[in-house]
Structures are given as structure tokens and as C-alpha cells.
Scaffold this active site. Structure first.
Site, PDB file in Angstrom:
ATOM      1  N   GLU B  37       0.841  -1.199   0.000  1.00 43.82           N
ATOM      2  CA  GLU B  37       0.000   0.000   0.000  1.00 43.82           C
ATOM      3  C   GLU B  37       0.879   1.254   0.000  1.00 43.82           C
ATOM      4  O   GLU B  37       0.552   2.256  -0.649  1.00 43.82           O
ATOM      5  CB  GLU B  37      -0.893  -0.020   1.248  1.00 43.82           C
ATOM      6  N   ASP B  41       0.287   3.693  -3.178  1.00 44.44           N
ATOM      7  CA  ASP B  41      -0.200   5.052  -2.968  1.00 44.44           C
ATOM      8  C   ASP B  41       0.666   6.066  -3.727  1.00 44.44           C
ATOM      9  O   ASP B  41       0.152   6.959  -4.410  1.00 44.44           O
ATOM     10  CB  ASP B  41      -0.148   5.320  -1.455  1.00 44.44           C
ATOM     11  N   GLU B 105      -4.999   0.255  -3.325  1.00 41.79           N
ATOM     12  CA  GLU B 105      -3.649   0.824  -3.448  1.00 41.79           C
ATOM     13  C   GLU B 105      -2.597  -0.279  -3.415  1.00 41.79           C
ATOM     14  O   GLU B 105      -1.604  -0.237  -4.161  1.00 41.79           O
ATOM     15  CB  GLU B 105      -3.397   1.847  -2.339  1.00 41.79           C
TER      16      GLU B 105
END
Lengths: 209, 209
Positions: B37, B41, B105
Site C-alpha cells: 500500500e 499510494d 492501493e
């Protein structure tokens, strides 16, 4: 500009784009570095993040986030920009701009557009990732967790002073936690950073007491 | 997992990495989606930012920033994740995780590591950039500027309520500006978002009055 290209180790095919990266909004707003800074910032974040992710395979997300912060924060980037001496090659009106980190991010955006990801990565490895840094701790989060767990409250931030004209503000922030005597204080040209510094000063007082 | 690969239109060479992206920290913290993640992101931000930069050549940095926010904000990403149905393929313990945007993400991070930038970009164009969105205005900044210019003060945010256990908090925030009668209120599972909603509600009241 040729001299700057030599220093940064990248020769632009399209010189206009480098010129744009070196133009401060005070000189010519419509063709200033602002749009390039927008993508440069994102590209820098991604390249540093991916680099750290691959290098520290046994570290958790919090460590990665804090280490990334150390490399992409304004103060460190300003140092890098000033070492390169970007201000000498930039265009502005009035006082020399203080936020030289913005020129640096715009240059990263310019290199990416002109020479692609690989060249942007090369530049970032050479000038930004070349130094070993310690993770930047998230002090606001540290005192938030402390206040919640130990006191069942939320830290209270208060702006105690704002000085200077809009483009050169100086903020002073105070933070306290109900039930704790110590107070944290921070000062900076950015409100966010003044809060972080206040949180840091309070955190360090709590740790010591 | 094969079914999910079919939906997202990408077949993983290394299935382990997709499995990691689908593992919630409640199921197995050490091998959960958190590290993926982290890079997902950053990759999402960069790809969306570059896409917008190239598409809107005549827009300024503020517009680009606000439009990017519309595409990378939690609520929109949650909608995308729920449309794909990631939760059906995920591993977790206890209640179904609410933050399905985090899985999304992590999947972006996983596609990047397994298939490179081009495949991550393809996925983002197909599922995230496929919808026309309006720029998300920066309401905190709007009321900050208003308070400074019109009243010479800074908006005051106050947390009026915190409910729920740590992993499912609900915050209520109030914001006011000295010298103005109206009050803004916001509620959200994220403190930052509760502040934004409070700022938005105050901004809209000021505009109307």
C-alpha cells in the site's frame, strides 16, 4: 544554464523546459515552475518510496514512511538545492526566493518530461538519495497516541503568533495535553512544520520527565 | 484469485504478491498489504498527477492539485474497490475491513512490482481515470484565506466527539472563525476528513450569507 546542466549531469533536449523550472512566479507567473513542481514532487515521492521499499525489505510501512519523509521534506531538499546553487541560475523579481526546494522539484519534473523516468531517477540517486538519513519521526502522531492512551484526550494546538507578510510568514505554535504540565513550542515559516516542531518539543519533554 | 485477475485485467507472474495485497493486517500482520500500500499510494499519485498534467495544459497548479485529490481521495478509491469487489477475495479476521481503498492501493503496488509501470498505468486508466471528476476544492485552505484576509484571524478547529474503538473511530469536528456567527461541523472516520467536511460546511454557510 549550460553550467547548471553540467553540475546536474543532464543535458536538456528542450532548453525551454529547464528555463521554466528556473522561473519563479514573481518573475513570470504564467510560465513559472509551478506546474513542473507539481509533477516533480510526485515523481520524487514515487522514486524515493520505491527505492526505500526495495532496499529495506524487512522494515514495516511506518519505517518506510518516516524514512521517505526524511528525504522529501522541505529542509533537506533546500539543502540539496542550495548545494547545487539553483538560485544563481533562476529568474525572480525582488528578494531571492527562500523556497529553493521548489526549484529542485521543478527540475526533477523537467528532467522527467525531457528525458524520462530513468534520467529523473539518476538525478535523484545522485543528489538526494546519496546521503544516509535517519527516519523522520511523526511527532504529531506520537503525541496523539500518547495523549489518547495515557490521558484519554487529544493534544491541543494553538497558534500563538503570526508574523511577516503573506509570502514570508512566521508561525509560532503551542501544543498541550490536558493533565500534563509540559508545553511544546514550535516556530517555522510553514504552519504544518511549526506544529511538528511543537509536537517534537513536547514529546522530548515527556520522554525526559 | 483467478477470477479477480480476470476482473482487473492483469495476470500475475508471481501470485504471492497478489496474495500479499489481499491480506489485511488483522489476518497476518507481517505479511499484510501495508508495505505494498505504501508504494501503491505513491505510484497512484504519480500516475494520476502526470496524466492530469499532460491532459490539462492550460490549467494552473492549484487546479491540478485539486483534480488529483478528486481521484486519489479515500472515498472515491473505496467506491472503485467496492465496484471491483476486492473484499470478496481478501483475507481478514473479524468484521470486514471498511478501508477497501487500502486493498486497491496495495493491488496497484503489486501490479507495479510484478508487471512494471506500464501495467500499473493501464489498471489506473481503466478503473480510476475512466470517470470524469470535478476538482476537489481545498476547503481548509479556502476558509483559512478567508479568515486571514477578512477577519485577520485563523479558523479554530475543535474535536467535539470521538466514538468507537481505535480501528473504527468516528470523529466529530467543529470549526469557527472569530467574528463570524456561523459554525462548521464535520463527521468522519478520519480526523483529517472530519476537518475538511467541517471547513466545507462553514465555507458554504459563509458563501450563502
Amino acid at each position: 544554464m549550460q553550467k547548471l546542466e553540467k553540475i546536474i549531469g543532464y543535458k536538456f533536449k528542450n532548453k525551454k523546459i529547464l528555463l521554466e523550472a528556473l522561473t519563479h512566479p514573481s518573475f513570470f507567473f504564467k510560465e513559472s515552475y509551478e506546474r513542473l513542481e507539481f509533477i516533480g514532487d510526485l515523481i520524487l515521492d514515487a522514486i524515493v518510496g520505491i527505492y526505500i521499499y526495495k532496499k529495506y525489505k524487512d522494515k514495516d510501512e511506518e519505517y518506510l514512511t518516516n524514512l521517505k519523509s526524511a528525504y522529501v521534506n522541505k529542509n533537506y531538499l533546500k539543502k540539496v538545492a542550495d548545494k547545487i546553487g539553483v538560485i544563481k541560475y533562476s529568474k525572480y523579481v525582488g528578494e531571492p526566493p527562500n523556497r529553493t526546494d521548489k526549484f529542485l522539484e521543478a527540475i526533477i519534473g523537467a528532467i522527467y518530461l525531457d528525458g524520462g523516468w530513468k534520467n529523473a531517477e539518476k538525478f535523484i540517486k545522485k543528489f538526494i538519495l546519496n546521503t544516509q538519513l535517519e527516519p523522520l519521526r511523526d511527532y504529531k502522531n506520537l503525541i496523539l497516541n500518547y495523549a489518547r492512551k495515557i490521558k484519554g484526550v487529544i493534544p491541543e494546538y494553538e497558534i500563538t503568533e503570526i508574523k511577516g507578510p503573506p509570502h514570508k510568514r512566521e508561525y509560532e505554535v503551542k501544543v498541550k495535553i490536558k493533565g500534563i504540565r509540559n508545553i511544546g513550542k514550535g516556530k517555522s515559516s510553514s504552519l504544518k512544520e511549526a506544529e511538528i516542531l511543537a509536537a517534537k518539543s513536547l514529546y522530548e519533554k515527556i520522554i525526559k520527565s
